[in-house]
Design an enzyme around this catalytic site. Structure first.
Site, mmCIF file in Angstrom:
data_model
loop_
_atom_site.group_PDB
_atom_site.id
_atom_site.type_symbol
_atom_site.label_atom_id
_atom_site.label_comp_id
_atom_site.label_asym_id
_atom_site.label_seq_id
_atom_site.Cartn_x
_atom_site.Cartn_y
_atom_site.Cartn_z
ATOM 1 N N CYS A 152 0.870 -1.281 0.218
ATOM 2 C CA CYS A 152 -0.050 -0.007 0.042
ATOM 3 C C CYS A 152 0.924 1.127 -0.038
ATOM 4 C CB CYS A 152 -1.022 0.085 1.059
ATOM 5 S SG CYS A 152 -0.455 -1.003 2.687
ATOM 6 N N HIS A 191 -8.433 -1.015 0.560
ATOM 7 C CA HIS A 191 -7.513 -2.059 0.370
ATOM 8 C C HIS A 191 -8.290 -3.165 -0.106
ATOM 9 C CE1 HIS A 191 -4.328 -0.076 3.048
ATOM 10 N NE2 HIS A 191 -5.380 0.567 3.311
ATOM 11 N N GLN A 212 0.793 -11.320 -3.376
ATOM 12 C CA GLN A 212 -0.385 -10.841 -3.089
ATOM 13 C C GLN A 212 -1.278 -10.527 -4.172
ATOM 14 O OE1 GLN A 212 0.365 -7.834 0.046
ATOM 15 N NE2 GLN A 212 -1.021 -8.943 0.998
ATOM 16 N N HIS A 225 -5.707 -1.435 -4.633
ATOM 17 C CA HIS A 225 -6.075 -0.338 -3.572
ATOM 18 C C HIS A 225 -6.740 0.544 -4.408
ATOM 19 C CE1 HIS A 225 -2.348 -1.874 -1.629
ATOM 20 N NE2 HIS A 225 -3.269 -1.570 -0.496
ATOM 21 N N ASP A 251 -3.009 -7.937 -4.926
ATOM 22 C CA ASP A 251 -3.461 -6.668 -4.165
ATOM 23 C C ASP A 251 -4.051 -5.604 -4.988
ATOM 24 O OD1 ASP A 251 -3.282 -5.558 -1.792
ATOM 25 O OD2 ASP A 251 -1.051 -4.985 -1.708
ATOM 26 N N ARG A 256 7.326 -11.636 4.773
ATOM 27 C CA ARG A 256 7.099 -11.222 6.190
ATOM 28 C C ARG A 256 7.709 -12.446 6.984
ATOM 29 N NH1 ARG A 256 0.567 -10.004 5.520
ATOM 30 N NH2 ARG A 256 0.770 -8.199 4.015
ATOM 31 N N LYS A 312 -13.838 -3.445 8.275
ATOM 32 C CA LYS A 312 -13.325 -4.296 6.918
ATOM 33 C C LYS A 312 -14.308 -5.384 6.905
ATOM 34 C CE LYS A 312 -10.412 -7.514 9.461
ATOM 35 N NZ LYS A 312 -9.320 -8.429 9.571
#
Length: 606
Positions: free
Chosen positions: A297, A478, A344, A348, A346, A326, A432
């Protein structure tokens, strides 16, 4: 049996497990023994050597204690008196917990850290509750127990497995032995669970991943860092190509970001303050500290900032299939389900206040379509919202929160999904949605997430020029559909037991000529199938036809084409389907049409 009664049953069994361990090893030191979704566990430091063979011994002792009709007796005592008791019993882990209760009013490490940072008020606690299991065991415990062990059916529980676990989850602390148990209301419920777990073992993605040559791990590469083998890479490539096509369909702009960044980016985003323990150690480049990225992000916000935006430019949707890193403790790693490097899917979205609801609905629509195409149905939806009574613990105005929650709730209800609202479980920067699916054997998996964020755009001074000429912060959404590609792939392997839908399977068709005389005709069919974009191979007659069929069945290849003299003479093919056997003779044209139809349907079509 209601949930609270089942909880009490499982909690009581955790104490009986500890009591049984004390019987086997009077020097044992006890950590914690909470209830789990299917049972309980207890973390124990043994002074004797233990292995899987300890489980039946502990079970037998637990059943003997059940027969004794031992009461569970609650006693509230001052913390000082509890400390005196556990000091006499030589239980250092209980003394440590009592120290935290005295100092912070909690034993939760996250709450303690917030208290240390003056972000949470410490609770004042002067006394604690102890629970005595007859006269054989005493524990520091909030409670939730049966009144007497006679309420426990000895046939409704089983000690399941043993593993290692660091005390309080920190590698700086001693490694304890964690013993897991399962417990249910009835023996029938337990038997169903054990049968499901037996089926889960057959579907274990780690074993199937090796058998089907999908992925592997290497000690020389490092734990938690998967290597994708050619068969797995084919499936991964199909997944990624499909996702990118969906991104384009839903108006996402594809971006790419680096794997490393300077420390300053994660200082600005707050990750170094709140997420450091999950990040790898920094390394120096030309005197500057750099980190492997744990998430994307902040990079996407840097991309947004490259030129000024007006209200007309919004919404902006960025999508990326990005590998992140991670730190996960070695004891938590599990095949593809928990890794240290993963990709991911991912996304945004930066949007105006009046666009939030529509953007959420579009994300929900996309998630529903994608999961359906991979053969999954939405099983459960959680809506995590703030605790209105603790507004000081959250960022943003009340109006922001209410608007965001309304948008998320409206998107869920538009799709007619049943959902559970969970007050107090939102992140400090926004509510969320967590979307869960159920696999073929009834296990629940959390996959998709939609998170509203009021925090990062402000931290990064992300703005747009509104129609009134004022600079405003956009809202940030997100979203992840599959989450980690690696974890999703592991779930898929287990869901399908390695028998992937036709559109995903690495090798869709294998052609088996009965003898070398049919090789030319087999190659001709192979070329025509490849011209129609099928993944196909010819396996020549170097082994008997029965051995090659057996191998194709073991490799879970959906279709086999058998070619003999009769097939050449009549200009057709004999088709054999995985696990079904012979399905008859077809023209090649009809076979191609049938397969194309199945591929177009996606889902679980095979």
């Amino acid at each position: 049996m209601n949930e609270s009664k089942l909880y009490a049953l499982r909690h009581s069994l955790a104490h009986l497990l500890a009591a049984a361990a004390l019987k086997l090893d009077p020097q044992a030191k006890f950590g914690v023994g909470p209830v789990t979704e299917t049972g309980f566990y207890y973390d124990i430091q043994f002074s004797i050597k233990v292995g899987e063979d300890i489980l039946p011994k502990l079970e037998n002792i637990m059943r003997l204690y059940i027969q004794k009709k031992l009461p569970f007796i609650k006693v509230r005592v001052p913390i000082a008196k509890a400390k005196k008791l556990f000091r006499r019993l030589r239980q250092p882990f209980k003394l440590e917990l009592l120290g935290d209760l005295k100092k912070y009013g909690t034993t939760n490490p996250e709450e303690i850290e917030l208290i240390k940072q003056n972000k949470l008020k410490k609770k004042k606690l002067k006394s604690v509750t102890l629970y005595y299991t007859g006269d054989i065991f005493v524990d520091l415990c909030k409670g939730g127990h049966v009144e007497n062990t006679s309420e426990i059916d000895p046939d409704t529980f089983r000690l399941e497995k043993i593993s290692g676990a660091y005390w309080r989850g920190s590698e700086q602390n001693p490694m304890l032995t964690r013993i897991y148990g399962v417990a249910f209301e009835t023996k029938e419920d337990l038997d169903r669970y054990l049968k499901k777990m037996e089926e889960a073992k057959k579907r274990d993605h780690r074993r199937l991943g090796e058998d089907l040559r999908l992925f592997t791990f290497s000690d020389k590469v490092g734990a938690g860092l998967p290597l994708w083998l050619p068969n797995g890479a084919i499936i991964r490539n199909i997944i990624q190509k499909y996702l990118l096509e969906k991104y384009e369909e839903y108006g996402y702009q594809l971006v790419y970001t680096p794997h490393i960044t300077q420390q300053t980016l994660f200082e600005l985003s707050g990750h170094l303050e709140h997420y450091r323990e999950n990040m790898y150690s920094p390394f120096k480049i030309e005197g500057e500290a750099y980190y492997l990225k744990p998430m994307n992000c902040p990079f996407h916000l840097m991309i947004y900032q490259t030129w000024p935006k007006s209200y007309r430019d919004l919404p902006i949707r960025y999508g990326e299939l990005a590998t992140v890193y991670r730190y996960e403790r070695s004891g938590t790693l599990s095949g593809l389900m928990r890794v240290r490097g993963f990709t991911q899917d991912d996304g945004h979205i930066l949007c105006r206040s009046d666009q939030i609801e529509n953007e959420i609905k579009l994300v929900v629509k996309m998630i529903n379509e994608i999961l359906h195409d991979f053969g999954f149905q939405i099983n459960k939806v959680d809506l995590s919202v703030w605790n209105k009574n603790k507004k000081s613990e959250y960022l943003g105005k009340s109006s922001d929160w209410e608007k965001a929650i309304k948008a998320l709730r409206g998107a869920i209800e538009d799709y007619g999904w049943a959902y559970e609202e969970k007050p107090g479980e939102a992140a400090f920067y926004g509510p969320k949605i967590d979307i869960k699916i159920e696999d073929a054997i009834g296990r629940e998996w959390q996959l998709s997430t939609i998170q509203l964020d009021f925090n990062l755009p402000k931290r990064f001074h992300i703005v747009y020029l509104d129609k009134d000429g004022k600079r405003k912060n956009p809202y940030m959404i997100h979203r992840a559909v599959l989450g980690s590609i690696e974890r999703f792939f592991g779930i898929m392997i287990e869901h399908y037991a390695g028998e992937f839908p036709l559109w995903l399977t690495p090798l869709q068709v294998v052609i088996l000529p009965v003898s070398d005389k049919q090789n030319e005709y087999a190659e001709k069919i192979c070329r025509e199938l490849k011209a129609n974009n099928f993944r196909v191979e010819v396996w020549p007659a170097q082994e008997s036809i029965s051995k090659r069929i057996f191998k194709a069945e073991g490799d879970k290849i959906p279709y086999m084409i058998i070619i003999g003299d009769k097939e050449i003479k009549n200009n057709y093919i004999s088709v054999r389907k995985h696990r079904q056997g012979d399905v008859g003779s077809l023209s090649l044209k009809q076979f191609i049409e049938d397969l194309k139809q199945k591929i177009n349907l996606k889902g679980s079509e095979r």
